[in-house]
Scaffold this motif. Structure first.
Motif, PDB file in Angstrom:
ATOM      1  N   SER A  96       0.837  -1.210   0.000  1.00 24.06           N
ATOM      2  CA  SER A  96       0.000   0.000   0.000  1.00 24.06           C
ATOM      3  C   SER A  96       0.869   1.256   0.000  1.00 24.06           C
ATOM      4  O   SER A  96       0.560   2.237  -0.685  1.00 24.06           O
ATOM      5  CB  SER A  96      -0.942  -0.005   1.200  1.00 24.06           C
ATOM      6  OG  SER A  96      -0.198  -0.074   2.407  1.00 24.06           O
ATOM      7  N   LEU A  97       1.975   1.222   0.746  1.00 18.50           N
ATOM      8  CA  LEU A  97       2.891   2.372   0.759  1.00 18.50           C
ATOM      9  C   LEU A  97       3.642   2.483  -0.564  1.00 18.50           C
ATOM     10  O   LEU A  97       3.880   3.586  -1.066  1.00 18.50           O
ATOM     11  CB  LEU A  97       3.874   2.246   1.924  1.00 18.50           C
ATOM     12  CG  LEU A  97       3.275   2.227   3.326  1.00 18.50           C
ATOM     13  CD1 LEU A  97       4.367   2.063   4.362  1.00 18.50           C
ATOM     14  CD2 LEU A  97       2.457   3.469   3.594  1.00 18.50           C
ATOM     15  N   ALA A  98       4.009   1.353  -1.136  1.00 20.53           N
ATOM     16  CA  ALA A  98       4.728   1.367  -2.411  1.00 20.53           C
ATOM     17  C   ALA A  98       3.841   1.924  -3.513  1.00 20.53           C
ATOM     18  O   ALA A  98       4.306   2.671  -4.384  1.00 20.53           O
ATOM     19  CB  ALA A  98       5.192  -0.042  -2.764  1.00 20.53           C
ATOM     20  N   ARG A  99       2.552   1.573  -3.497  1.00 22.65           N
ATOM     21  CA  ARG A  99       1.629   2.109  -4.517  1.00 22.65           C
ATOM     22  C   ARG A  99       1.559   3.628  -4.434  1.00 22.65           C
ATOM     23  O   ARG A  99       1.536   4.310  -5.454  1.00 22.65           O
ATOM     24  CB  ARG A  99       0.234   1.504  -4.332  1.00 22.65           C
ATOM     25  CG  ARG A  99       0.124   0.093  -4.830  1.00 22.65           C
ATOM     26  CD  ARG A  99      -1.331  -0.398  -4.810  1.00 22.65           C
ATOM     27  NE  ARG A  99      -1.339  -1.834  -4.733  1.00 22.65           N
ATOM     28  CZ  ARG A  99      -1.556  -2.545  -3.639  1.00 22.65           C
ATOM     29  NH1 ARG A  99      -1.827  -1.939  -2.501  1.00 22.65           N
ATOM     30  NH2 ARG A  99      -1.513  -3.853  -3.673  1.00 22.65           N
ATOM     31  N   ARG A 100       1.513   4.152  -3.231  1.00 20.33           N
ATOM     32  CA  ARG A 100       1.472   5.614  -3.057  1.00 20.33           C
ATOM     33  C   ARG A 100       2.799   6.248  -3.484  1.00 20.33           C
ATOM     34  O   ARG A 100       2.826   7.336  -4.029  1.00 20.33           O
ATOM     35  CB  ARG A 100       1.175   5.971  -1.618  1.00 20.33           C
ATOM     36  CG  ARG A 100      -0.245   5.704  -1.259  1.00 20.33           C
ATOM     37  CD  ARG A 100      -0.575   6.231   0.097  1.00 20.33           C
ATOM     38  NE  ARG A 100      -1.969   5.919   0.369  1.00 20.33           N
ATOM     39  CZ  ARG A 100      -2.561   6.183   1.495  1.00 20.33           C
ATOM     40  NH1 ARG A 100      -1.906   6.786   2.460  1.00 20.33           N
ATOM     41  NH2 ARG A 100      -3.818   5.861   1.674  1.00 20.33           N
ATOM     42  N   ALA A 101       3.890   5.561  -3.222  1.00 22.13           N
ATOM     43  CA  ALA A 101       5.207   6.126  -3.531  1.00 22.13           C
ATOM     44  C   ALA A 101       5.435   6.236  -5.033  1.00 22.13           C
ATOM     45  O   ALA A 101       6.052   7.199  -5.494  1.00 22.13           O
ATOM     46  CB  ALA A 101       6.299   5.276  -2.900  1.00 22.13           C
ATOM     47  N   VAL A 102       4.971   5.273  -5.799  1.00 25.15           N
ATOM     48  CA  VAL A 102       5.224   5.305  -7.247  1.00 25.15           C
ATOM     49  C   VAL A 102       4.177   6.110  -8.008  1.00 25.15           C
ATOM     50  O   VAL A 102       4.310   6.323  -9.212  1.00 25.15           O
ATOM     51  CB  VAL A 102       5.324   3.882  -7.847  1.00 25.15           C
ATOM     52  CG1 VAL A 102       6.503   3.145  -7.271  1.00 25.15           C
ATOM     53  CG2 VAL A 102       4.042   3.111  -7.693  1.00 25.15           C
ATOM     54  N   GLN A 103       3.158   6.564  -7.307  1.00 25.74           N
ATOM     55  CA  GLN A 103       2.120   7.361  -7.948  1.00 25.74           C
ATOM     56  C   GLN A 103       2.715   8.675  -8.458  1.00 25.74           C
ATOM     57  O   GLN A 103       3.431   9.367  -7.755  1.00 25.74           O
ATOM     58  CB  GLN A 103       1.004   7.648  -6.944  1.00 25.74           C
ATOM     59  CG  GLN A 103      -0.274   8.109  -7.561  1.00 25.74           C
ATOM     60  CD  GLN A 103      -1.402   8.103  -6.531  1.00 25.74           C
ATOM     61  OE1 GLN A 103      -1.183   7.884  -5.348  1.00 25.74           O
ATOM     62  NE2 GLN A 103      -2.598   8.336  -7.004  1.00 25.74           N
ATOM     63  N   GLY A 104       2.458   8.969  -9.723  1.00 24.40           N
ATOM     64  CA  GLY A 104       2.975  10.195 -10.326  1.00 24.40           C
ATOM     65  C   GLY A 104       4.382  10.054 -10.887  1.00 24.40           C
ATOM     66  O   GLY A 104       4.977  11.038 -11.305  1.00 24.40           O
ATOM     67  N   THR A 105       4.953   8.849 -10.901  1.00 21.45           N
ATOM     68  CA  THR A 105       6.277   8.604 -11.474  1.00 21.45           C
ATOM     69  C   THR A 105       6.133   7.721 -12.713  1.00 21.45           C
ATOM     70  O   THR A 105       5.026   7.308 -13.061  1.00 21.45           O
ATOM     71  CB  THR A 105       7.213   7.902 -10.459  1.00 21.45           C
ATOM     72  OG1 THR A 105       6.721   6.596 -10.199  1.00 21.45           O
ATOM     73  CG2 THR A 105       7.316   8.686  -9.169  1.00 21.45           C
ATOM     74  N   ASP A 106       7.240   7.417 -13.350  1.00 22.16           N
ATOM     75  CA  ASP A 106       7.230   6.517 -14.511  1.00 22.16           C
ATOM     76  C   ASP A 106       6.810   5.100 -14.121  1.00 22.16           C
ATOM     77  O   ASP A 106       6.437   4.309 -14.973  1.00 22.16           O
ATOM     78  CB  ASP A 106       8.618   6.445 -15.154  1.00 22.16           C
ATOM     79  CG  ASP A 106       8.949   7.696 -15.947  1.00 22.16           C
ATOM     80  OD1 ASP A 106       8.040   8.504 -16.187  1.00 22.16           O
ATOM     81  OD2 ASP A 106      10.124   7.856 -16.316  1.00 22.16           O
ATOM     82  N   PHE A 107       6.874   4.779 -12.861  1.00 26.41           N
ATOM     83  CA  PHE A 107       6.612   3.420 -12.399  1.00 26.41           C
ATOM     84  C   PHE A 107       5.193   3.246 -11.875  1.00 26.41           C
ATOM     85  O   PHE A 107       4.885   2.263 -11.215  1.00 26.41           O
ATOM     86  CB  PHE A 107       7.642   3.033 -11.340  1.00 26.41           C
ATOM     87  CG  PHE A 107       9.039   3.303 -11.799  1.00 26.41           C
ATOM     88  CD1 PHE A 107       9.580   2.586 -12.857  1.00 26.41           C
ATOM     89  CD2 PHE A 107       9.796   4.299 -11.222  1.00 26.41           C
ATOM     90  CE1 PHE A 107      10.852   2.857 -13.309  1.00 26.41           C
ATOM     91  CE2 PHE A 107      11.070   4.575 -11.669  1.00 26.41           C
ATOM     92  CZ  PHE A 107      11.601   3.849 -12.719  1.00 26.41           C
ATOM     93  N   GLU A 108       4.326   4.178 -12.201  1.00 24.76           N
ATOM     94  CA  GLU A 108       2.926   4.105 -11.790  1.00 24.76           C
ATOM     95  C   GLU A 108       2.243   2.870 -12.380  1.00 24.76           C
ATOM     96  O   GLU A 108       1.305   2.328 -11.808  1.00 24.76           O
ATOM     97  CB  GLU A 108       2.201   5.378 -12.221  1.00 24.76           C
ATOM     98  CG  GLU A 108       0.879   5.591 -11.569  1.00 24.76           C
ATOM     99  CD  GLU A 108       0.351   7.000 -11.782  1.00 24.76           C
ATOM    100  OE1 GLU A 108      -0.654   7.324 -11.149  1.00 24.76           O
ATOM    101  OE2 GLU A 108       0.930   7.762 -12.563  1.00 24.76           O
ATOM    102  N   CYS A 109       2.749   2.410 -13.509  1.00 24.49           N
ATOM    103  CA  CYS A 109       2.187   1.233 -14.166  1.00 24.49           C
ATOM    104  C   CYS A 109       2.351  -0.034 -13.329  1.00 24.49           C
ATOM    105  O   CYS A 109       1.673  -1.037 -13.569  1.00 24.49           O
ATOM    106  CB  CYS A 109       2.827   1.043 -15.537  1.00 24.49           C
ATOM    107  SG  CYS A 109       4.618   0.898 -15.495  1.00 24.49           S
TER     108      CYS A 109
END
Length: 174
Positions: free
Chosen positions: A56-69
């Motif tokens: 859940s924290l990782a999903r929030r961390a990658v939000q808005g980056t190239d790794f959002e996928c």
């Protein structure tokens, strides 16, 4: 873990993800503490940011980056590896470590905003680092000059061989 700790982890991982070239998510179920320590040590040596984070924290961390996928595939115990120096570093780390430790299994690879399957790990791992790419470029640029020098050198060499052949022929006739 309180809310402030969670915010700190999310901001740290988000900062790394914003600067990273590629990311690999691998399932680490079955690895011992000593093996994880060895993996972390190899990651530090190769310039890879390695972190075990709640999904859940990782999903929030990658939000808005190239790794959002990668958000949808974040299920189960995952270790995230971000390449900070060259695009193939994280993939090489996971590929090399999983050869000896079968428990480490690649789940996702992301490169330039594209989600790739675990089958693409070898392809991403084969991306040359900066020094290798420069040497390949220099070899390609130097090849025509080398061929030209050999061609120009061949003209006087052929002349010398022709004169030597005529000399040998005249000596044999005399």
């Amino acid at each position: 873990m309180n809310l402030e700790d969670k915010k700190a982890i999310v901001s740290e991982v988000a900062a790394v993800a914003a600067q990273a070239y590629s990311a690999v998510a691998a399932e680490y179920r079955g690895l011992s503490v000593a093996e994880m320590t060895e993996l972390r040590q190899k990651a530090r040596e190769t310039g890879v940011y390695l972190r075990v984070v709640k999904n859940s924290l990782a999903r929030r961390a990658v939000q808005g980056t190239d790794f959002e996928c990668m958000q949808e595939g974040m299920v189960g115990p995952l270790v995230l590896a971000f390449s900070q120096e060259d695009p193939g570093a994280a993939a090489r780390l996971v590929k090399d470590f999983s050869k000896d430790h079968k428990q480490l299994e690649c789940k996702m690879v992301s490169l330039s905003g594209q989600l790739l399957g675990p089958a693409e790990l070898d392809r991403v791992a084969s991306i040359p680092n900066r020094d290798q790419a420069i040497s390949m470029l220099m070899a390609t640029m130097k090849a025509p000059l080398d061929k030209f020098a050999r061609t120009v050198n061949e003209v006087p060499g052929k002349l010398v061989r022709t004169v030597a052949a005529i000399r040998d022929q005249k000596q044999a006739a005399a």
